[in-house]
Design a protein around this motif. Structure first.
Motif, PDB file in Angstrom:
ATOM      1  N   ASN A 300      83.858  58.676  40.722  1.00 19.96           N
ATOM      2  CA  ASN A 300      83.709  60.096  40.399  1.00 19.96           C
ATOM      3  C   ASN A 300      84.644  60.976  41.224  1.00 19.96           C
ATOM      4  OD1 ASN A 300      82.572  62.163  38.857  1.00 19.96           O
ATOM      5  ND2 ASN A 300      80.971  62.590  40.374  1.00 19.96           N
ATOM      6  N   ARG A 499      86.444  63.886  46.110  1.00 19.24           N
ATOM      7  CA  ARG A 499      85.179  63.752  45.395  1.00 19.24           C
ATOM      8  C   ARG A 499      84.998  64.988  44.506  1.00 19.24           C
ATOM      9  NH1 ARG A 499      84.190  62.342  50.473  1.00 19.24           N
ATOM     10  NH2 ARG A 499      83.264  64.349  51.024  1.00 19.24           N
ATOM     11  N   LYS A 500      84.575  64.756  43.296  1.00 18.41           N
ATOM     12  CA  LYS A 500      84.501  65.839  42.315  1.00 18.41           C
ATOM     13  C   LYS A 500      83.590  66.967  42.775  1.00 18.41           C
ATOM     14  CE  LYS A 500      83.744  66.598  37.360  1.00 18.41           C
ATOM     15  NZ  LYS A 500      83.390  65.945  36.081  1.00 18.41           N
ATOM     16  N   GLU A 501      82.402  66.594  43.291  1.00 14.76           N
ATOM     17  CA  GLU A 501      81.453  67.637  43.686  1.00 14.76           C
ATOM     18  C   GLU A 501      81.952  68.431  44.901  1.00 14.76           C
ATOM     19  OE1 GLU A 501      80.147  63.927  45.922  1.00 14.76           O
ATOM     20  OE2 GLU A 501      80.967  64.452  43.949  1.00 14.76           O
ATOM     21  N   GLN A 502      82.655  67.763  45.814  1.00 12.34           N
ATOM     22  CA  GLN A 502      83.178  68.466  46.984  1.00 12.34           C
ATOM     23  C   GLN A 502      84.291  69.435  46.582  1.00 12.34           C
ATOM     24  OE1 GLN A 502      85.454  66.162  49.806  1.00 12.34           O
ATOM     25  NE2 GLN A 502      84.875  67.472  51.529  1.00 12.34           N
ATOM     26  N   GLN A 504      84.759  70.852  43.727  1.00  8.89           N
ATOM     27  CA  GLN A 504      84.199  71.981  42.983  1.00  8.89           C
ATOM     28  C   GLN A 504      83.472  72.960  43.899  1.00  8.89           C
ATOM     29  OE1 GLN A 504      81.837  69.984  40.003  1.00  8.89           O
ATOM     30  NE2 GLN A 504      83.556  69.815  38.559  1.00  8.89           N
ATOM     31  N   SER A 505      82.751  72.426  44.881  1.00  9.86           N
ATOM     32  CA  SER A 505      82.011  73.310  45.794  1.00  9.86           C
ATOM     33  C   SER A 505      82.942  74.130  46.677  1.00  9.86           C
ATOM     34  CB  SER A 505      81.060  72.484  46.665  1.00  9.86           C
ATOM     35  OG  SER A 505      81.795  71.654  47.559  1.00  9.86           O
TER      36      SER A 505
END
Length: 526
Positions: A300, A499-502, A504-505
């Motif tokens: 991811n 990492r995708k979530e990092q 984006q955040s």
């Protein structure tokens, strides 16, 4: 024409990093050695009094010593992750055998008449051990510590593969970049450290029994002091980059990021084999990957947009010795059957199946050949043997298995594969030294790592795949008598990944966004 940089000029230029990595190397060696002494010495004393336990303990320590060092590090990664902990654990296990064995041998070698005389004088078992046996056995024990130290100095170079630092960063970077100066800049200090520690401990070993008492108290303190040289890399960094040795030294890698983006972030050198998982497990935040890597999907991760275009698109293509093509002209037609058959998404999917689904490269290659109607039953001919080589990652394993099937199904040639030859330098040297005949290579690597054109030539190429391909085709033909065959079809360029979530955040979409975030964080800490 640019003058080639000498070894001493390179070492002077890299003096700050060389000094810090040397201290890290000393620290890694001494931390692991200190733990091995603390555990191995009492264990050796214990088994010296218990013959039945001795064979078991020495046998287990002996088995650990026989495990190849790179394999032992590999075993540590699933259990302990990456970084200092698995490296120190592996080095500690390597140091155990000589310390335990020499402690056992030294104590057992003390003349029984001497120990009996000590007991006859009224000494307790502890007094006999500390006042008689250990002082007399100390030269043998120190010989074991001496052996363990030299072993650990050498094995500690491998710690760089799992982001633990040390002089291995220079060695592996030099191998990947075909840079002898870089290899020697790591190898020479490592060899000198081994010689220095060996000479120092040999002087201590020759001391008399009275001085041995002082040695036994000073040695642990000295090891503790030297252990403090190792600082756990960037433990408090908000954003930590983990890059392969090759990426760290390439113009279309970290050097380009620093010069064009002015990106200055804490980084560690890490092996491609564990880099993606380390990012997934939040050990590191930014990694250098390939645009066709299947682990993007598996873990991811997302690629950051290269908004200043420092990662130009490059073709993948078979690189062949021209003498082989002249001897077996049918080989070129067989290899070119793959031309245009694999695009970026197809290669990414094939890589995913090997890297994440753990399917064998042979199976993935066979399935691809069947799906694309390229399969022909092997002719089992005996006209000659073609030696296929590969670098040490999944994509290369898949490609050479496809090429193996194409050659054996369309010619009377046999194929011998030599997989996992390491980085560019090893594969290229194997090809030019007639150890292999073919291996898949990338035009960008051929351009920047092998040909090393001037800045003016690079500017003229302007990141065009076609221009780069023509340039390397001509350069390899003239300089090395090697031929690039038709491109396979996919573009394998470097990319920065998070990492995708990092991402984006933190609202990081491009490399410029990353640079601005890192710069803002650096200012907050000044």
């Amino acid at each position: 024409m640019e003058v080639q940089q000498s070894l001493w000029e390179f070492m002077a230029q890299q003096s700050d990093k060389l000094w810090s990595q040397t201290l890290a190397h000393v620290g890694l060696t001494c931390i692991s050695l200190l733990i091995a002494v603390v555990i191995g010495l009492p264990l050796g004393i214990w088994i010296a009094q218990r013959n039945k336990a001795a064979w078991l303990v020495l046998g287990i320590a002996g088995v650990l010593q026989t495990i190849p060092s790179i394999a032992l590090l590999g075993f540590m990664i699933p259990l302990l992750g990456i970084g200092a902990l698995p490296a120190i654990t592996a080095l500690f296990l390597y140091a155990l055998l000589p310390i335990i064995r020499n402690t056992y041998t030294g104590i057992r070698g003390v003349n029984p008449a001497v120990t009996e005389a000590a007991r006859g004088m009224g000494m307790s078992s502890w007094q006999v051990l500390f006042n008689v046996e250990l002082p007399l056995a100390m030269p043998v024990i120190l010989a074991g510590i001496r052996t363990a130290t030299v072993i650990n100095v050498g094995v500690a170079t491998l710690a760089a593969y799992i982001a633990a630092g040390g002089l291995g960063e220079f060695i592996f970077g030099g191998i990947a970049l075909n840079n002898s100066n870089m290899i020697l800049a790591g190898a020479i200090p490592a060899a000198l450290l081994a010689i220095f520690f060996d000479m120092l401990l040999s002087l201590v070993q020759r001391a008399n029994v009275r001085k041995m008492r002082k040695v036994s108290s000073i040695l642990p303190v000295l090891l503790l002091l030297l252990s403090s040289f190792y600082i756990f890399p960037y433990a408090d960094a908000k954003i930590l980059g983990g890059f392969t040795p090759e990426f760290m030294g390439r113009e279309d890698g970290y050097l380009g990021l620093k010069s064009k983006y002015k990106l200055d972030m804490p980084t560690v050198v890490i092996s491609d084999a564990v880099m993606y998982k380390a990012a997934y497990e939040k050990k590191i935040d930014v990694i250098s990957g390939y645009s066709t890597d299947g682990r993007l999907k598996a873990y991811n991760l997302i690629t950051l947009e290269d908004d200043k275009r420092i990662f130009p698109p490059y073709y993948a293509s078979p690189l062949v010795r021209k003498e082989v093509l002249l001897q077996y002209p049918e080989l070129e037609n067989a290899l070119n059957l793959l031309s245009g058959k694999i695009n970026d998404s197809t290669m990414s999917d094939l890589n995913y199946r090997v890297d994440y689904l753990k399917q064998s490269p042979e199976k993935v290659a066979h399935d691809f050949i069947l799906t694309n109607n390229l399969y022909k039953k092997p002719r089992n001919g005996n006209k000659g043997t073609i030696r296929l080589g590969s670098k040490i990652f999944a994509e290369q394993y898949i490609l050479i298995n496809i090429y193996k099937a194409l050659i054996e199904g369309n010619t009377d040639l046999k194929v011998e594969t030599k997989t996992g030859l390491g980085g560019t330098k090893i594969c290229f040297d194997a090809l030019t030294n007639n150890e292999i005949d073919v291996y898949p290579e990338y035009t960008g690597t051929g351009l920047l790592v092998i040909l090393k054109p001037s800045k003016n030539d690079l500017a003229a190429l302007a990141g065009s795949r076609e221009k780069v391909f023509s340039y390397v085709q001509k350069g390899f033909d003239e300089q090395y008598n090697l031929q690039w065959l038709k491109p396979i079809g996919f573009n394998n360029a470097y990319a920065l990944m998070m990492r995708k979530e990092q991402a984006q955040s933190l609202n990081i979409r491009t490399i410029t966004d990353l640079k601005e975030y890192v710069s803002a964080d650096n200012h907050r800490h000044k």
